[in-house]
Structure formats: structure tokens, C-alpha cells
Scaffold this active site. Sequence first.
Site, PDB file in Angstrom:
ATOM      1  N   GLY A  12       0.770  -1.239   0.000  1.00  0.00           N
ATOM      2  CA  GLY A  12       0.000   0.000   0.000  1.00  0.00           C
ATOM      3  C   GLY A  12       0.798   1.284   0.000  1.00  0.00           C
ATOM      4  N   ARG A  65     -16.010 -15.045 -10.245  1.00  0.00           N
ATOM      5  CA  ARG A  65     -15.369 -13.721 -10.242  1.00  0.00           C
ATOM      6  C   ARG A  65     -16.378 -12.597 -10.340  1.00  0.00           C
ATOM      7  NH1 ARG A  65     -12.325 -13.360 -14.865  1.00  0.00           N
ATOM      8  NH2 ARG A  65     -11.454 -11.453 -14.052  1.00  0.00           N
ATOM      9  N   MET A  90      -4.243  -7.031  -7.092  1.00  0.00           N
ATOM     10  CA  MET A  90      -3.700  -8.095  -7.930  1.00  0.00           C
ATOM     11  C   MET A  90      -4.776  -9.003  -8.535  1.00  0.00           C
ATOM     12  SD  MET A  90      -0.753  -7.041  -7.739  1.00  0.00           S
ATOM     13  CE  MET A  90       0.210  -8.254  -8.627  1.00  0.00           C
ATOM     14  N   ARG A  91      -5.868  -8.388  -8.973  1.00  0.00           N
ATOM     15  CA  ARG A  91      -6.916  -9.150  -9.648  1.00  0.00           C
ATOM     16  C   ARG A  91      -7.375  -8.379 -10.873  1.00  0.00           C
ATOM     17  NH1 ARG A  91      -9.912 -13.036  -6.962  1.00  0.00           N
ATOM     18  NH2 ARG A  91     -11.883 -12.423  -7.908  1.00  0.00           N
ATOM     19  N   ASN A 115      -6.061   2.779 -12.725  1.00  0.00           N
ATOM     20  CA  ASN A 115      -5.040   1.831 -12.241  1.00  0.00           C
ATOM     21  C   ASN A 115      -3.671   2.459 -12.415  1.00  0.00           C
ATOM     22  OD1 ASN A 115      -3.911  -0.734 -11.438  1.00  0.00           O
ATOM     23  ND2 ASN A 115      -3.413  -1.117 -13.574  1.00  0.00           N
ATOM     24  N   HIS A 117       0.307   1.276 -13.217  1.00  0.00           N
ATOM     25  CA  HIS A 117       1.090   0.133 -13.688  1.00  0.00           C
ATOM     26  C   HIS A 117       2.569   0.519 -13.694  1.00  0.00           C
ATOM     27  CE1 HIS A 117       2.109  -3.454 -15.900  1.00  0.00           C
ATOM     28  NE2 HIS A 117       2.810  -2.694 -16.737  1.00  0.00           N
ATOM     29  N   ASP A 149      -9.969  -0.732 -18.691  1.00  0.00           N
ATOM     30  CA  ASP A 149     -10.970  -1.343 -19.572  1.00  0.00           C
ATOM     31  C   ASP A 149     -10.898  -2.857 -19.384  1.00  0.00           C
ATOM     32  OD1 ASP A 149      -8.787  -2.242 -20.986  1.00  0.00           O
ATOM     33  OD2 ASP A 149      -9.132  -0.989 -22.753  1.00  0.00           O
ATOM     34  N   GLY A 151      -9.318  -5.183 -20.901  1.00  0.00           N
ATOM     35  CA  GLY A 151      -8.047  -5.874 -21.139  1.00  0.00           C
ATOM     36  C   GLY A 151      -7.118  -5.773 -19.940  1.00  0.00           C
ATOM     37  N   ASP A 153      -4.190  -4.009 -18.557  1.00  0.00           N
ATOM     38  CA  ASP A 153      -3.365  -2.798 -18.701  1.00  0.00           C
ATOM     39  C   ASP A 153      -3.474  -2.171 -20.091  1.00  0.00           C
ATOM     40  OD1 ASP A 153      -2.428  -3.203 -16.057  1.00  0.00           O
ATOM     41  OD2 ASP A 153      -0.923  -4.610 -16.768  1.00  0.00           O
TER      42      ASP A 153
HETATM   43  C1  GRF Z   1       3.076  -0.885  -7.653  1.00  0.00           C
HETATM   44  O1  GRF Z   1       4.296  -1.037  -8.341  1.00  0.00           O
HETATM   45  C2  GRF Z   1       1.947  -0.726  -8.626  1.00  0.00           C
HETATM   46  O2  GRF Z   1       2.314  -0.049  -9.794  1.00  0.00           O
HETATM   47  C3  GRF Z   1       1.622  -2.153  -8.954  1.00  0.00           C
HETATM   48  O3  GRF Z   1       1.759  -2.845  -7.737  1.00  0.00           O
HETATM   49  C4  GRF Z   1       2.678  -2.145  -6.903  1.00  0.00           C
HETATM   50  C5  GRF Z   1       1.938  -1.849  -5.641  1.00  0.00           C
HETATM   51  O4  GRF Z   1       2.739  -1.281  -4.670  1.00  0.00           O
HETATM   52  N1  GRF Z   1       0.320  -2.243  -9.601  1.00  0.00           N
HETATM   53  P1  GRF Z   1       2.103  -0.691  -3.342  1.00  0.00           P
HETATM   54  O5  GRF Z   1       1.239  -1.799  -2.716  1.00  0.00           O
HETATM   55  O6  GRF Z   1       1.287   0.508  -3.702  1.00  0.00           O
HETATM   56  O7  GRF Z   1       3.284  -0.378  -2.487  1.00  0.00           O
END
Ligand code: GRF
Length: 226
Positions: A12, A65, A90-91, A115, A117, A149, A151, A153
Site C-alpha cells: 500500500g 469472479r 492483484m486481480r 489503475n 502500472h 478497460d 483488457g 493494462d
Molecule cells: C506498484 O508497483 C503498482 O504499480 C503495482 O503494484 C505495486 C503496488 O505497490 N500495480 P504498493 O502496494 O502501492 O506499495
Amino acid sequence: MIRLGVLASGGGTNLQAILDACAAGRIAAQVAVLVSNVPGAGALERARRAGVPTEVVPSKGVADREAYDLRLVEVLRAHRVDLVCLAGYMRIVTPAFLRAFGPLPETRGCPRVVNIHPGLLPSFPGLHAQRQCVEYGARFAGCTVHFVDEGTDTGPVIVQAVVPVEPDDTEEILARRILEQEHRLYPQAIHWFAEGRLSVQGRRVVVAGARTLPPAPIANPAVEIG
Ligand code: GRF
């Protein structure tokens, strides 16, 4: 002041950057709820420390899901969330989730799920973007805040930051360098949304009134021949 619903599975640090920006009054937003699919995720503790309501909706072993996502939608609606921020969540979210937070007239075509990335999309989507980048031997890495969306990323890009890849970089060192930029970019993108400055035209996101960089080509390693 818009109400954010942050979804996180891990430590986080991005949530923390958003919380800090809200607390300092740097962005016109407040975190209405932090939702995690992982009991014990570090993000939960960060939210609690900031006095933000938390909800755990465990995903482990859940096969349906869509039903899972509809539960999340209920939770987010109960907290009157205007914008959903995936922050190390992570989903993959389902179309049903995205429909629930689709564009509204007042969001000028912008969906209401964003999001972050740790890669310069469209390069290195999916998991372990930093590792993919190091293994590929790319000279630049970075991060991307984008609308979500269906897909992986693939949604319209709001803002990106670039960092160089250095010769001795490991995945971990590069990830740290990228993370610093993530912490600047995510609050900024949220602020633009909150101010009503974002609109989506096809694949392109317009940031009203944003400054663009002067044309300054950069190379890594630096060009030496003048
Ligand atoms: C980050 O690198 C983010 O871009 C990716 O997961 C990581 C999360 O890090 N989607 P945190 O939990 O915010 O420290």
C-alpha cells in the site's frame, strides 16, 4: 471533494501517497474506503492509521469472479465512491464491475476506474513489469496511470513518467526508482479527475490545461557525438 475507493492487495505505498496528498490538501479528494482482497495486507494498516474505513473481501478460493466483483460494487456504493483506484490490486476486474463504474455525463466520457502500472505501457503489461523491462534490456522504464478497460493494462493512458534503466539495475532497484514516480503520478491523476479536467476521446485522454514538456529528446546512454 470526490470520494475515492482504493482497492489494494499489498503493502500500500501508493495508497499512502494518496492518503498523504489528501491529508495535505494537495488533491481535491478523500479516501472513503480501502478495500482489500487479502486479509493482513499492509494497506489495511495504513488506512486504519489514517482513520479511513477498511473492508476485507477475501478472494482466496472464490470461483465466481463476477459474484465477487458485484460484492465489491456493493461495498464501494455503500461508501458512496466516485472513483475507484486500483493500487497494487492483484486481480483482473470483470466487465460487470466496469459497467457499475462506467462513464457518466459529468465525467465527460471517463470511466470511473483507474489503475497504476509500473511500466511504460503498452510495453510490459501484466505481472512483473519491472522484471520484464530489466530482462528485455530496455533503456527506459517508467509508470502509467490509466483508465481501466476489459483488457490487461490496455485502457486509455492518463499520464506516464519515465525513468532510466541503469546498467547494474536489478528488478528491485528499478522497482524502487519507478515507485518514487508512481507516488507523484497517482495523486496528480486523481486530482485532475477530481477537478473535472479529464475527458476521453477514443483512446486519447485529454488533460485540460496541462503543460506538456518542451521538445527535449533524451537518450540513455547519453548521445556523445554532438
Ligand atoms: C506498484 O508497483 C503498482 O504499480 C503495482 O503494484 C505495486 C503496488 O505497490 N500495480 P504498493 O502496494 O502501492 O506499495
